[in-house]
Design an enzyme around this catalytic site. Structure first.
Site: not given
Ligand code: AKB
Length: 320
Positions: A9, A12, A35-36, A143, A147
């Site tokens: 990555g 990015g 990176d991809i 997300y 995580k």
């Molecule tokens: C996002 O906004 O998704 C990222 C984060 C806070 O991990 N910048």
């Protein structure tokens, strides 16, 4: 023995600056950027570059063997706003790339791993002010769920298989070299670009939405300091809280106005408001300070000076 580093990555927002910083420290040939897809030419020409899909274990294993990689920085991920639109793709990318790298560690094909977590691991039931290292999490975004799960897997692979994996929970990151993509905190980068090009910004978060943030130089230094620390000092193998500053859209606008008095901001919150509302206002990073000596250097005022200072010659280049 010389160690070789792989950045996944690398094109990015974080990957770009990490690649330059690690190449400056270890020499360009020892840092393999991947990176991809292709990124900016300057980055790709500053040392070895590979097209690599981190969800493809065989391809990853081949690159690791070819370059005799010992350290991997896994910076590829789908961020919070985009992940809400493509939940399954986000889960696939964020989790399978991590499993692949952790499994390389388990099989002793690499020695050390950096994997970024995020303040997105916290959710609406988390204490909002000075959010502690260990507390209620319950993330409400795709997300954040990926995580938080990733953190549990890192901790598991460390304790069960002895994998040396290290991680920090990045706040929103502010940088001028590469734009962020698909995050909720992206407004804090866009605002500087618009302030210079249009003297006005329409913010997708409400004026009083306070979020933890950090200037990229601090984030890169934190990453490198954590990776340089003796393994015994790293007591947290899920992920460390990390803090530098926290502010609202109206506060960042005020800070921009000290340089550009005619700058104006308007507010039009969209679906990202709910994501931001579920995250902390500020973070307690005392555990990182205590274990490996972390200290942030950039506050909002200094960040604004750096951002406008670096971006204004570029804006002039574009408008002239
Ligand atoms: C996002 O906004 O998704 C990222 C984060 C806070 O991990 N910048």
């Amino acid at each position: 023995m010389q160690s070789y580093i792989l950045i996944i990555g690398a094109c990015g927002q974080i990957g770009t600056e990490l690649t330059y910083a690690l190449r400056a420290k270890y020499g360009p040939e020892r840092v393999i950027a991947s990176d991809i897809r292709e990124g900016n030419e300057d980055l790709m020409e500053s040392g070895p570059f590979e097209i690599l899909d981190a969800t493809d274990y065989d391809a990853l294993e081949e690159v690791v063997a070819y370059y005799e990689i010992s350290e991997v920085y896994l910076m590829a991920a789908m961020l919070s706003a985009t992940a809400e639109k493509f939940p399954e793709r986000a889960w696939d990318l964020n989790m399978n790339s991590l499993f692949n790298v952790l499994n390389l560690g388990k099989e002793k094909k690499i020695e050390k791993i950096f994997w970024p977590s995020s303040i997105a691991v916290f959710g609406p039931n988390t204490p909002k002010e000075r959010t502690p290292q260990s507390t209620v999490m319950e993330p409400s975004t795709v997300y954040g769920i990926s995580k938080q799960s990733g953190e549990r897997w890192c901790d598991y692979y460390h304790h069960k298989y002895g994998v040396d994996v290290r991680s920090v929970r990045y706040p929103g990151l502010i940088s001028w070299k590469t734009m962020p993509g698909g995050g909720t905190t992206d407004y804090a980068v866009e605002i500087y670009h618009r302030a210079l090009s249009q003297r006005a910004y329409n913010c997708f978060l409400g004026e009083n939405t306070k979020l933890p943030m950090m200037f990229m130089n601090d984030a890169i230094r934190a990453t490198m300091e954590l990776m340089d620390s003796d393994a015994e000092k790293i007591k947290v193998r899920s992920s460390y809280n990390l803090a530098a500053m926290d502010f609202t859209p109206s506060e960042i606008a005020e800070s921009i106005r000290t340089h550009l008095p005619d700058f104006t901001i308007s507010y039009e919150p969209d679906f990202r408001q709910a994501i931001a509302d579920s995250w902390p206002n500020s973070i307690d990073d005392s555990r990182a300070r205590q274990d490996w000596g972390w200290r942030a250097a950039f506050d909002l005022e200094r960040t604004t000076g750096e951002m406008l200072g670096h971006l204004s010659p570029r804006t002039n280049e574009h408008t002239e």
